[in-house]
Design an enzyme around this catalytic site. Sequence first.
Site, PDB file in Angstrom:
ATOM      1  CB  CYS A 392      61.709 -98.351  -0.442  1.00  0.00           C
ATOM      2  SG  CYS A 392      60.921 -98.241   1.167  1.00  0.00           S
ATOM      3  CG  HIS A 521      58.379-101.054  -2.327  1.00  0.00           C
ATOM      4  ND1 HIS A 521      59.677-101.459  -2.503  1.00  0.00           N
ATOM      5  CD2 HIS A 521      58.239-100.772  -1.009  1.00  0.00           C
ATOM      6  CE1 HIS A 521      60.311-101.442  -1.339  1.00  0.00           C
ATOM      7  NE2 HIS A 521      59.462-101.017  -0.417  1.00  0.00           N
ATOM      8  CD  GLU A 523      59.479-102.485  -5.939  1.00  0.00           C
ATOM      9  OE1 GLU A 523      59.362-101.288  -6.306  1.00  0.00           O
ATOM     10  OE2 GLU A 523      60.041-102.806  -4.873  1.00  0.00           O
TER      11      GLU A 523
END
Length: 544
Positions: A392, A521, A523
């Site tokens: 990001c 993102h 993650e």
Amino acid sequence: MNTKFIFVAGGVMSGIGKGVTIASTARILKDYGFKVTAVKIDPYLNVDAGTMNPTEHGEVFVTDDGLETDQDIGNYERFLDQDILRDNYMTTGSVYQAVINRERNLGYKGKCVEIIPHITNEVRDRLLKVAKKNKADFVLVEIGGTVGEYQNSTFLEAARIMKLEMPRQVLFMLVSYFPIPKMVGEMKTKPTQHAVRTMNSAGIQPDIIIARSSMPLDDVRKRKVSVFCNMDYRDIISAPDIEGSIYEIPVNFEKDNIGRRILKKFNLAPNQKNFRKWNNLVASIKSSKMPVKIGIVGKYFGTGDFILPDSYLSVIEAVKHASWSLGRKPEITWLDAESYEKSASWRTKAVEELKNCHGVIVPGGFGKRGIEGKIKAINYLRKNNIPFLGLCYGLQLATIEFARNVCGLPDAHTTEINPKTSNPVICTMAEQVEKIKEKNMGGSMRLGACDCRLHPESLSRKLYGTDKVSERHRHRYEVNNNFRKQLEAEGLLVAGVNPKQNLVEIIELPKHKFFVGTQFHPEFKSRPLSPHPLFKGFIQAAIR
Ligand code: GLN
């Protein structure tokens, strides 16, 4: 509806791992063959977690359907290996907002609107909706905070009333802390006894206690808690600190038979018993011994004299998942972006630190603090062929670095920091302009899952093994399409694009060992049982 609800409250103090406890219990019930989901209730007046400072509240976790929530939702997703959606998160603010809006629309038909029953009914109705939508056998509900505080009492009240309305479908769990004060030298149960008394005075008797402590709870203390707290001693589950990873917790809990105890209370038998996947995961974590050194350049660490990497929780977990799946033990170093801005410390400290890493991540962030340090770090990683993953803000800053130092645009910037730059390579999305002007900041970013089409020749395409993916977003700014040609001409590959809005989603440098930035993102979608392909590729490159 036959769903069972397990309400979980905290005793004595916060920060003892209630979320992970719930996630672990949920995993166990799932492995006994049930459909399980979990809800988090945050007592804050904030309508969602999006406006909370991560150093104070921890990471803001984003659901697939775009709600900004507490990091515990991430724990539930990782342990359950399933998506948790927006209905599974509520705050005092969101509940009151809904009730007050209904009142303004004459939804209560002239009645006096009160905390009980209107707020408590709203809580109940939301939980019933979660149960129905998920067709859940079990809904675990985390009530944030600790018992006895004013803040969460309405939610305890809602839970009590639910038990009254559906007595055979509700159970209470208390996750409590058992201190071992140095000067006493033994584990003390009294604080927990008080916590149970406090629950009792709210009309609630815990059915199960999870005993969090640095040591296991011995038999003597189990019996003591049993007598003083009015419980079967088998319902007091030992939960000592663990040395290894949090993913061992379900295995520990099962040693005290937590799953069977819960099922027995509801008069249920296991549908199956399949702990194989989870046990294999724990075994593979334990056998991962060779280190892989990963640096994270961030700024949300400090609270006073303490370092709390909670703000980057999902990033850390994603690194772990990918590393373990490749038989490596991740060693994470915190690199302080702000300190990189001073040229003296850049020469003495930063270069040493970066050189020492097998790979470096620049995670998400907001605002000015530390960004020039991050840009310096990215420059070093790019030039020295050290694996880099930008998430990001990480992608945005990598684009700025590339524009400044490769495309020859020294004042290239993001309009988030310098709205007047003549080279706004990162700029506001059209849909955001009005929102920013009106200070309409809550829940108004580009949020949640968006599609991304991958470039056929990109590394990302190879790692994902598919042409189109969906990933979660949380940002207001984007790569400015007016600069795309110029960036591409100098060797930046736009490896992923949003097909509907034509927005840059992934950038790569094909000549580099591993240089990938994502506007989303990744993650948030990494799970221990299914590590994220981009993190896996990054760790692979780091190992190499
Ligand atoms: N501050 C940047 C934006 O709003 C990046 C946000 C992030 O890293 N999550 O676009």
